[in-house]
Design a protein around this motif. Structure first.
Motif, mmCIF file in Angstrom:
data_model
loop_
_atom_site.group_PDB
_atom_site.id
_atom_site.type_symbol
_atom_site.label_atom_id
_atom_site.label_comp_id
_atom_site.label_asym_id
_atom_site.label_seq_id
_atom_site.Cartn_x
_atom_site.Cartn_y
_atom_site.Cartn_z
ATOM 1 N N PHE A 165 -16.993 -8.530 1.187
ATOM 2 C CA PHE A 165 -17.256 -9.971 1.083
ATOM 3 C C PHE A 165 -18.053 -10.465 2.297
ATOM 4 N N LEU A 166 -17.646 -10.059 3.500
ATOM 5 C CA LEU A 166 -18.346 -10.493 4.712
ATOM 6 C C LEU A 166 -19.776 -9.972 4.752
ATOM 7 N N GLN A 167 -19.943 -8.733 4.299
ATOM 8 C CA GLN A 167 -21.282 -8.129 4.238
ATOM 9 C C GLN A 167 -22.189 -8.951 3.334
ATOM 10 N N LYS A 168 -21.684 -9.308 2.151
ATOM 11 C CA LYS A 168 -22.465 -10.102 1.192
ATOM 12 C C LYS A 168 -22.701 -11.513 1.719
ATOM 13 N N ILE A 173 -26.058 -16.115 3.327
ATOM 14 C CA ILE A 173 -26.350 -17.261 4.206
ATOM 15 C C ILE A 173 -27.740 -17.112 4.815
ATOM 16 N N GLN A 174 -28.117 -15.901 5.163
ATOM 17 C CA GLN A 174 -29.449 -15.652 5.722
ATOM 18 C C GLN A 174 -30.538 -16.044 4.724
ATOM 19 N N GLU A 175 -30.329 -15.680 3.465
ATOM 20 C CA GLU A 175 -31.301 -15.997 2.418
ATOM 21 C C GLU A 175 -31.342 -17.500 2.153
ATOM 22 N N GLU A 176 -30.172 -18.142 2.101
ATOM 23 C CA GLU A 176 -30.112 -19.583 1.851
ATOM 24 C C GLU A 176 -30.777 -20.356 2.984
ATOM 25 N N ASN A 177 -30.607 -19.881 4.203
ATOM 26 C CA ASN A 177 -31.250 -20.516 5.349
ATOM 27 C C ASN A 177 -32.769 -20.426 5.237
ATOM 28 N N ALA A 197 -18.647 -16.929 10.260
ATOM 29 C CA ALA A 197 -18.638 -15.631 9.567
ATOM 30 C C ALA A 197 -18.695 -14.478 10.568
ATOM 31 N N ILE A 198 -19.550 -14.595 11.582
ATOM 32 C CA ILE A 198 -19.656 -13.539 12.596
ATOM 33 C C ILE A 198 -18.349 -13.431 13.376
ATOM 34 N N LYS A 199 -17.767 -14.574 13.720
ATOM 35 C CA LYS A 199 -16.499 -14.556 14.459
ATOM 36 C C LYS A 199 -15.388 -13.922 13.640
ATOM 37 N N CYS A 229 -21.988 -0.514 8.950
ATOM 38 C CA CYS A 229 -23.429 -0.391 9.273
ATOM 39 C C CYS A 229 -24.179 -1.644 8.840
ATOM 40 N N SER A 230 -23.822 -2.163 7.661
ATOM 41 C CA SER A 230 -24.478 -3.372 7.164
ATOM 42 C C SER A 230 -24.190 -4.566 8.076
ATOM 43 N N LEU A 231 -22.923 -4.687 8.500
ATOM 44 C CA LEU A 231 -22.567 -5.786 9.407
ATOM 45 C C LEU A 231 -23.335 -5.660 10.729
ATOM 46 N N LEU A 232 -23.420 -4.419 11.249
ATOM 47 C CA LEU A 232 -24.135 -4.182 12.499
ATOM 48 C C LEU A 232 -25.609 -4.552 12.359
ATOM 49 N N LYS A 233 -26.204 -4.183 11.238
ATOM 50 C CA LYS A 233 -27.626 -4.474 11.015
ATOM 51 C C LYS A 233 -27.873 -5.982 10.919
ATOM 52 N N SER A 234 -26.984 -6.673 10.175
ATOM 53 C CA SER A 234 -27.140 -8.129 10.035
ATOM 54 C C SER A 234 -27.013 -8.813 11.385
ATOM 55 N N CYS A 235 -26.003 -8.432 12.163
ATOM 56 C CA CYS A 235 -25.796 -9.074 13.474
ATOM 57 C C CYS A 235 -26.944 -8.773 14.425
ATOM 58 N N THR A 236 -27.521 -7.583 14.331
ATOM 59 C CA THR A 236 -28.689 -7.253 15.153
ATOM 60 C C THR A 236 -29.862 -8.151 14.793
#
Length: 1318
Positions: A165-168, A173-177, A197-199, A229-236
C-alpha cells in the motif's frame, strides 16, 4: 501576576451506522449490563467527554469475563464494532487515544479474536484508492504503531500488504502532484500527505524490525525485498526533487539512510559507503547492484548542495553513534560529515536551508559527544579544541552568533556549548580551568565589544565550564561593564542572562568554598552595590531595562538581598529624592519593592506595619516628578504574586490618591502602564472577592476566616464596592467636554477594563457591576466622546458603549434617539474628515436599538413590516441593512451631482463620509450568519457599482501628473466644453515618453491653461446647497478626491472577503460572485498603476492587499492564479518600454511598487515563494542591465520596486538571498549619467543598508549598534567581496566625477564593517 484561562478540550463524539447498531442491539440485555449494552449506551451519547468516560468502563467489564468468552458471538461482534470505531475516528480525536489505551489492557485470551477483528478492518482501509483519502489511512497506520499493542500486531500480520500500500501510495501522490502542477493549494495538501507517508514508511521499518530480519535479504526476488527497493527508489527521487517542499526532502534524506541501513550488508562497510556518497568518490563496481538500480543517482560526482545536507542529516539521525559500534569507519564518517557541513555553510544562504544547516551542525556536535565516550585516541586528537575541525566550527559560530534569525542564533549557542563539552571530554582528567584552549577563548571574548550579542551567550557557556571567579580574576569590572550596556533594549536580555549565569555560579562557588554568612558581603559588593548606584543615578532607559530584566533574577537567586537593598536605600531616601531625569534613592526603593512584591519575596502589609516603608514614602513615590517612579509606586500597590490576595483599605486609599494627580500624563507609554497596572488591581479585587464570598458561605470555616483576614468578609466586600464606585465616579467626572486627550484615554481605558473584569456569568456573586453605575448623563458623556478629534478616543468610547449597550440603549428615549440619528446623518457628509468617523461610530452604536427603524429610518425609507414579522432576523442585521440602504441612496444622488460639479461636491457634500459609514457598518456584521441573503446580494451589487461611479468622478484628479494644486473648472451647462479641455490638460504628463520628448500643447489649450493659472493661490467661490457662498481651494478638491478613492478601495477590499474560501458549484453560496471579484481586481490594478497622489495609491494598496490575501486562500484555480497573471503582465509592461504606456515614471513609480508588493506579500510564506523568485529575477535583471543602450525607464521602475520590496517586513528573510544583487544594482546605478537612475539607486541603497544592518537607533553614524564584522558580512553575502573589490579597483584607477558616487556608496558600506580595517 499572570492570568491564564483554562483551555477547553473539544472532543467530537462518534456515531455508529445502522448496521453496527443492529449488531449491538441483538446482543444487548436490558436486565444486566454487558459489553454490547455498554457500547450501545456509549453510541447513544452525543457528548465526546461523556463517551470517553463510558469507554473507560470497557476494560473492567471485559476483565470480568471468563476464559471461554473468546468464542462468544457477542464478544466477536463487540470487537468488530470497536475495530470499526477505532479506524473511523480522526487522528487528533482524544477518543482514539483513550480507546487504544483501554484496549492495551485486553486479557490474553481475547487478543486473538481482537487481532482478527482489527486485521479485517485494517484490510478494508488498505483497499482505499482515492489519493485524497490516503491521509486518513496513513493516520490510522501511524496510530496503530504508537503505543498500541493491538494495532502493532495487526500491522505485523498485514506487513506485506501495508508495504504494498505504501509503495503504491508514494507513486500515486507523485503522479497526482505532477498532474496538478501550478495549483498551489492542491499541491500543498499533496506535499503534506507525502510527508506523512514517508514518515509512516520509516516508522514501519523502525518499529517492526523483526519482519525484515533473518533470511529475507538472501532472496532478492521476495515481495518484501522488492517493496523495500521501491520505497528506497521513491524516497531517493523525492530527495533529488528540488521542486518539493524542503521538509519532504529532509524527511526523504532520513528515509534513504534508514532503508539503506536496513538493507545493506555487511553493516560494517555502511559508513564507508555514505562517506563516498558525500565526498563524490563512489564507484559503481564497489556497491551492490540493487543500490545502483534504486539510488544510483546518488553516486554521481557532484550532488546538489541541499541533497548533501539532507544526506548528512540522515546519517547523523539514523546511524548509531554510541558505544563505537561503527568502528574506525564510523569515526571517519563523522569527520567527513563535519567537513562537508562546514563547506556547505559558505554556499547555502537561503534562509530555510541555512536554518536547517545550523540545526544539523548542532546534531553533529551531539553525535560527536556520543562517539567520544567510547571513541579511539585518534578521534579525541581530531576533535580537540586545537584541531582544525573545532577551529572551523568556531569560525562558523563567530560568523552566525549575531544572525538576524532567532533559530540560527539559538542553534549557534548550542553548537558552542557542545563544542566546549567536546573539548572537556578530550582532556578528561586534566584541569579544565587552566586549559590553554579555554584561556584563549576567554581572552578573545573579553576583547570583543559588548555590542556583539553572541559574546553574552558564549561567555555564559564558558562560565559553566571554568567558573565566574576565574573570569573575574581577569577583570573585576565586568559586572559594571555589563550593567552599562543595559541601556540598549536589544542587548538587555542577553546581558541579564549572562549576569544571572555569573552571579548564580559565583554564589554556588562561595557556598562551597566559605562558611555560611562570611561571603555574602563580598557577593553584595560585586553584584548588588553597582546595581543600586545605577538605579539611583542612571538614565531612564538603563534603569528601566535593569529593573525589568536583571533585578527579578537577582532577587530569585538570593531573596535575602532585598533587606540589604532596603536598608541602603532607606538611609538615603530623604536626602536623595531624585529629579525628573533620575530616580534617586526613593525611586530605586520603589522599584526594588515593586519587583520583590510582584515575585512573591515580600508582603506589603508586613513592611508597612514594621515601619520599613511608610505610607508617606509611598505617597511621595506616587506623585514623583519622574514618571517611572510613579509607575513603580503604583505597581507596588497593584502587582502581587497571588491574584487572590486581599486589597487592603490603605492600598485603596493610595490608589485614589494616585488617580487624583496622574490621569492626564502626557506620555503614551506611561498611560498604557497605568491602565495595565490598574487592570491587575481590578483582577485582584474580582478574584479575592470570589474567595471572600466562598468563605462567607462556608460557615464551618469561620476560624480560618478570622485568621486570614482582619475583618469579616462582608465588610471587605462592601469596601471593595465603595472603592469601585468612587473610582468610576472619578473617571466619569474627568470626561467632561473639553477634557484633554490623555485624560480621556486613561479614563475610558480604565472604565473598559472594569467593564470586562466585572462581567461574570449570571448566577455568580459579583462584588461590583459597572452597568449599575450608569445613568443617562453618563451615557451622554460617553456619546460626547465620539466628537473627539482623536479616533483612539472614539474607539474606546464605542467599545465601552458596546459592553454597556443594553443599559445605554434603554436610557435613550425616542426623541433623543432621533436627534442622535439625525446628527449622524448630517456628520456623514461633513467637509471635516474626523466628522464622518464620528458619524460611523454613532451609527454603529445606534443599529443595536430595536426601535431604530420605526423611530428614525421611516422618515427616509419605505418601512418594511415583513422584516419585523420575521423574528429570525437579528436587530443588528435589519438596522444595518436599512442604514446602508439610506446611505447608499444619498451617496448615489451626491455622485450624480458631483458629475455636474466636483467643486460643489468638495465644498458641500464630499462623498467619502457616506462611504466610510457604509464600510464601518459592514465591519461589524457577522457575514457567516446572515438571514436576509437575497437583500444583501442586491446591496453588495449596488455598492460595487456605486464604488466604480464614485471612482470615475474623482480619478481624473488623483491621476493627474500634479494633483496637489489642481482645481477642475465648474461644469455649468454652458461651460461643459471648458471642463473637457481641462480634463484633457490634466492627463498624466509623466508616462514612458516623459524622458523621450517634450509635451506639446495644442493652441486651443493655451487659453484654458492661462485661465487655470489665474486660480493659483486663490480660492474659488461657489454656491452650496443653502445658496451661501463657499470658498473652494485646491486642497479641498484634492482631499475630497483622494479620501473618496481611499474609502472606495477599503470598501471593495471588504466586499472581496465575502467570497467563500471554499468555492462550490452553487453560485448562491456567497454574497459576491467570482466575476465581481475579478472586476474588482482589474479596478485595483488600473488605479494602482494610474494614480499619482500618494494618499490615493497607498490606500488603494490597503484594499488590494485584502483582495490578494483572499485570493491566496481561495481554492478556485482561476482566482488562485490571478496574482501570478497580474504580476507577469505588469512586469512585461515595465520591460516593454512602450512610449504609450501610462505607467508613472516619476514620483518613485507611484503605485507600481505598491501593486507588486501586494502581489508578493500575500504569497504563502511556507511554500516555495515562486512569485517572489520570478519577480526578483526579472527586477534585478532590469535594475542592473547588461546592455546600456536600453531605455532607462524600466531600470528606474525596477530600482523603485526593489526598494519597496526590501523595505517590506512581511517578506521577512525570504528577501535576504537577493540583497547582494540589490547592492550591486544600486552601486552600479550611482554611476549612471541619468539623474533619475542615480536618485532611485540612492533610495534603494539606503533601504538595503537598513535591511542589512537594522534600523538606526541613534544619531551617531559610527554607532556600534548598526554594524557587522567583515567576516559575518561576507559570509552572508559572499558574492559582494569580489564585486566591491573590483569596483574599488576601478574607482582608484579612474577617479573622476562619474565614479565618485560609486566610491561614496562603497565607503559608506565599508564604514559599517569595522573589522575590515583591523
Amino acid at each position: 501576576m499572570v492570568l491564564k484561562k483554562k483551555k477547553e478540550v473539544q472532543v467530537d463524539a462518534f456515531f455508529l451506522d445502522h448496521h453496527q447498531l443492529e449488531k449491538l442491539q441483538r446482543f444487548s440485555k436490558a436486565e444486566e449490563q454487558n459489553l454490547a449494552s455498554l457500547l450501545l449506551h456509549c453510541a447513544e451519547l452525543r457528548n465526546g467527554i461523556q463517551q470517553i468516560q463510558c469507554i473507560k468502563q470497557i476494560m473492567p467489564l471485559v476483565k470480568q469475563m471468563d476464559q471461554n468468552s473468546a468464542g462468544d458471538p457477542m464478544v466477536k461482534a463487540c470487537l468488530d464494532v470497536l475495530g470499526e470505531m477505532y479506524f473511523s475516528l480522526g487522528a487528533k480525536n482524544p477518543l482514539k487515544k483513550v480507546l487504544a489505551s483501554s484496549l492495551n489492557g485486553l486479557p490474553g485470551h481475547l487478543m486473538v479474536p481482537a487481532v482478527q477483528s482489527f486485521v479485517c478492518c485494517l484490510r478494508e482501509e488498505l483497499k482505499t484508492t482515492d489519493v485524497y483519502l490516503y491521509r486518513k489511512v496513513l493516520d490510522n497506520l501511524a496510530s496503530c504503531m504508537e503505543d498500541f499493542s493491538l494495532g502493532r500486531a495487526c500491522i505485523k500480520n498485514l506487513f506485506e500488504e501495508v508495504l504494498q500500500f505504501l509503495q503504491k501510495l508514494l507513486l500515486d501522490i507523485q503522479e497526482e502532484n505532477r498532474k496538478n502542477h501550478g495549483n498551489r493549494i492542491v499541491q500543498t495538501q499533496l506535499m503534506h500527505d507525502l510527508l506523512i507517508a514517508i514518515k509512516v514508511s520509516m516508522m514501519l521499518i523502525q518499529k517492526l524490525q523483526e519482519n525484515i530480519q533473518g533470511s529475507l535479504w538472501k532472496h532478492s526476488e521476495s515481495f518484501v525485498w522488492q517493496s523495500m527497493c521501491s520505497l528506497l527508489k521513491s524516497c531517493t527521487n523525492f530527495l533529488m526533487d528540488a521542486t518539493l517542499l524542503q521538509t519532504v526532502q529532509t524527511t526523504s534524506g532520513l528515509a534513504v539512510i534508514l532503508f539503506i541501513r536496513a538493507m545493506y550488508e555487511p553493516v560494517e562497510e555502511l559508513p564507508s559507503l555514505i562517506s563516498d556518497l558525500l565526498l563524490g568518490t563512489t564507484e559503481h563496481l564497489g556497491v551492490p547492484a540493487w543500490f545502483v538500480r534504486n539510488c544510483g543517482v546518488l553516486c554521481t560526482a557532484e550532488l546538489p548542495d541541499s541533497v548533501l545536507l539532507f544526506i548528512c542529516h540522515g546519517a547523523l539521525a539514523m546511524l548509531d553513534w554510541k558505544n563505537g559500534s561503527m568502528g574506525e569507519n564510523g569515526e571517519k564518517l563523522l569527520l567527513d560529515i563535519a567537513s562537508v557541513l562546514l563547506s556547505l555553510s559558505s554556499e547555502l544562504k537561503e534562509t530555510s536551508v541555512a536554518t536547517s544547516l545550523s540545526r544539523i551542525l548542532a546534531i553533529w556536535t551531539n553525535s560527536a559527544l556520543a562517539a567520544l565516550v567510547s571513541g579511539s585516541p585518534n578521534l579525541k586528537i581530531k576533535l580537540n579544541g586545537n584541531s582544525d575541525i573545532i577551529g572551523k566550527l568556531l569560525e562558523y559560530i563567530y560568523t552566525h552568533w549575531d544572525h538576524p534569525l532567532d533559530a540560527i542564533r539559538h542553534q549557534t549557542k548550542l553548537i558552542f556549548k557542545n563544542l566546549l563539552q567536546i573539548h572537556q571530554t578530550t582532556i578528561a582528567g586534566s584541569n579544565g580551568k587552566s586549559d590553554p584552549f579555554f584561556a584563549r577563548l576567554i581572552k578573545h571574548l573579553l576583547n570583543l565589544d559588548w555590542h556583539v550579542k553572541g559574546k553574552y551567550a558564549s561567555l555564559g557557556c564558558l562560565v559553566e565550564c571554568v567558573g565566574t571567579e576565574n573570569i573575574l580574576q581577569l577583570d573585576r569590572t565586568i559586572p559594571v561593564q555589563i550593567l552599562d550596556v543595559m541601556s540598549d533594549q536589544s542587548l538587555a536580555p542577553y546581558a541579564s542572562d549572562l549576569m544571572e549565569t555569573m552571579f548564580t555560579n559565583h554564589k554556588a562557588h562561595f557556598t562551597l568554598s566559605f562558611q555560611e554568612g562570611t561571603w555574602i558581603d563580598q557577593w553584595h559588593n560585586i553584584w548588588v552595590s553597582p546595581l543600586l548606584v545605577i538605579l539611583c543615578e542612571g538614565n531612564h532607559d538603563q534603569t528601566t531595562y535593569i529593573i525589568d530584566y536583571y533585578l527579578p533574577k537577582l532577587l530569585k537567586c538570593n531573596p535575602d538581598s532585598l533587606s540589604y537593598m532596603i536598608k541602603i536605600l532607606e538611609a538615603s531616601a530623604d536626602a536623595n529624592l531624585g529629579s525628573c531625569s533620575t530616580r534617586g534613592a526613593l525611586g530605586a526603593l520603589m522599584a526594588c519593592l515593586r519587583t520583590a512584591r510582584a515575585h512573591g519575596h515580600l508582603e506589603l502589609s508586613n513592611i508597612m506595619s514594621s515601619g520599613l516603608v511608610s505610607t508617606e514614602c509611598i505617597k511621595q513615590g506616587l506623585v514623583h516628578q519622574h514618571s517611572q517612579v510613579c509607575i513603580d509606586a503604583l505597581g507596588l500597590l497593584c502587582e502581587t504574586h497571588r491574584t487572590t490576595e486581599t486589597v487592603s483599605l490603605e492600598e485603596m486609599q493610595l490608589i485614589q490618591f494616585f488617580m487624583m494627580y496622574n490621569l492626564n500624563n502626557q506620555s503614551p507609554s506611561v498611560r498604557q502602564q497605568i491602565v495595565s497596572l490598574l487592570r491587575k488591581l481590578f483582577c485582584r479585587i474580582q478574584e479575592s472577592s470570589q474567595v471572600l464570598y466562598k468563605l462567607e458561605q462556608n460557615k464551618t470555616k469561620q476560624e480560618l476566616v478570622e485568621k486570614s483576614t482582619r475583618m469579616p468578609p462582608l465588610r471587605i466586600l462592601q469596601q471593595y464596592k465603595d472603592f469601585m464606585s468612587s473610582v468610576c465616579a472619578r473617571l466619569f467626572e474627568v470626561l467632561f467636554p473639553g477634557s484633554s486627550h490623555p485624560t480621556r484615554f486613561c479614563a475610558l481605558s480604565i472604565l473598559e477594563s472594569i467593564a470586562e473584569i466585572f462581567s461574570v456569568p449570571k448566577g455568580q456573586a459579583q462584588v461590583f457591576q459597572l452597568d449599575q453605575e450608569i445613568d443617562s448623563a453618563r451615557v451622554q458623556t460617553l456619546i460626547q466622546c465620539f466628537a473627539s478629534t482623536f479616533e483612539e478616543v472614539k474607539i474606546l468610547a464605542f467599545r465601552l458603549l458596546m459592553k454597556l449597550r443594553d443599559v445605554a440603549l434603554n436610557l435613550q428615549d425616542s426623541e433623543n434617539l432621533d436627534l442622535l440619528f439625525q446628527a449622524a446623518i448630517d456628520l456623514s457628509t461633513s467637509t471635516k474628515p474626523y466628522d464622518c468617523v464620528t458619524a460611523s461610530y454613532l451609527l454603529n452604536f445606534l443599529v443595536y436599538h430595536k426601535g431604530l427603524q420605526h423611530i428614525c429610518l421611516g422618515k427616509w425609507l419605505e418601512y418594511n413590516s415583513q422584516l419585523d414579522e420575521n423574528t429570525s432576523v437579528s436587530t443588528v442585521e435589519k438596522n444595518t441593512l436599512a442604514v446602508i440602504k439610506l446611505l447608499l441612496v444619498n451617496v448615489e444622488e451626491e455622485i450624480f451631482q458631483a458629475k455636474k460639479s466636483l467643486l460643489q461636491a468638495a465644498a458641500s457634500f464630499p462623498m467619502y463620509g457616506r462611504v466610510h459609514c457604509i464600510n464601518g457598518a459592514l465591519q461589524q456584521l457577522p457575514f457567516n450568519n446572515l438571514t436576509l441573503v437575497s437583500e444583501w446580494k442586491e446591496i453588495v451589487t449596488r455598492l460595487i457599482l456605486m464604488s466604480y461611479s464614485l471612482s470615475a468622478v474623482v480619478s481624473p484628479v488623483v491621476q493627474s501628473s500634479s494633483p496637489e494644486g489642481l482645481i477642475p473648472m465648474d461644469s455649468d451647462p454652458e461651460s461643459a466644453d471648458r471642463l473637457q479641455m481641462i480634463l484633457h490638460e490634466i492627463q498624466p504628463q509623466d508616462t514612458n515618453d516623459y524622458f523621450m520628448q517634450a509635451k506639446i500643447l495644442k493652441e486651443h489649450c493655451k487659453e484654458g491653461s492661462e485661465k487655470l493659472s489665474e486660480t493659483k493661490n486663490i480660492c474659488m467661490e461657489i454656491k452650496g446647497k443653502d445658496r451661501q457662498v463657499c470658498d473652494v481651494t485646491a486642497q479641498m478638491v484634492l482631499v475630497c478626491c483622494w479620501r473618496s478613492m481611499k474609502e472606495v478601495s477599503l470598501l471593495l477590499g471588504t466586499l472581496c472577503k465575502l467570497l467563500p474560501s471554499q468555492m462550490t458549484s452553487e453560485p448562491s453560496e456567497g454574497l459576491i460572485t467570482v466575476e465581481q471579484v475579478k472586476n474588482i481586481g482589474d479596478y485595483f490594478k488600473h488605479h494602482l498603476l494610474q494614480s499619482r497622489h500618494r494618499g490615493a495609491f497607498e490606500l488603494a494598496y490597503a484594499g488590494f492587499v485584502q483582495l490578494t490575501e483572499m485570493l491566496s486562500r481561495c481554492n478556485s484555480e482561476s482566482l488562485h492564479k490571478m496574482p501570478e497573471h497580474w504580476l507577469s503582465c505588469v512586469l512585461e509592461e515595465i520591460k516593454s518600454c512602450d512610449p504609450s504606456s501610462t505607467l508613472c515614471a516619476t514620483r518613485r513609480s507611484a503605485g507600481i511598487p505598491f501593486y507588486i508588493q501586494a502581489l508578493l506579500a500575500s504569497e504563502p510564506k511556507k511554500g516555495k515563494t515562486d512569485l517572489l523568485k520570478m519577480a526578483m529575477k526579472e527586477l534585478i535583471s532590469l535594475a542592473a542591465p547588461l546592455n546600456e543602450s536600453l531605455s532607462v525607464i524600466p531600470q528606474v521602475h525596477a530600482l523603485n520596486i526593489l526598494r519597496a520590496l526590501y523595505r517590506d517586513t512581511r517578506l521577512g528573510e525570504n528577501i535576504m538571498p537577493y540583497v547582494a544583487d540589490g547592492i550591486k544594482a544600486s552601486v552600479l546605478g550611482f554611476m549612471s549619467p541619468v539623474w533619475a537612475v542615480r536618485n532611485s539607486s540612492t533610495l534603494l541603497f539606503s533601504a538595503l543598508i537598513t535591511r542589512i544592518f537594522g534600523v538606526k537607533r541613534g544619531k551617531d553614524e559610527n554607532s556600534k549598534k548598526n554594524r557587522m564584522t567583515g567576516r559575518e558580512f561576507f559570509s552572508r553575502f559572499p558574492s559582494l567581496y569580489p564585486f566591491l573589490l573590483k569596483q574599488l579597483e576601478l574607482v582608484t584607477s579612474t577617479l573622476n566625477r562619474e565614479t565618485e558616487p560609486g566610491c561614496l556608496s562603497i565607503s559608506h558600506l565599508t564604514m559599517r564593517l569595522p573589522s575590515m580595517f583591523k
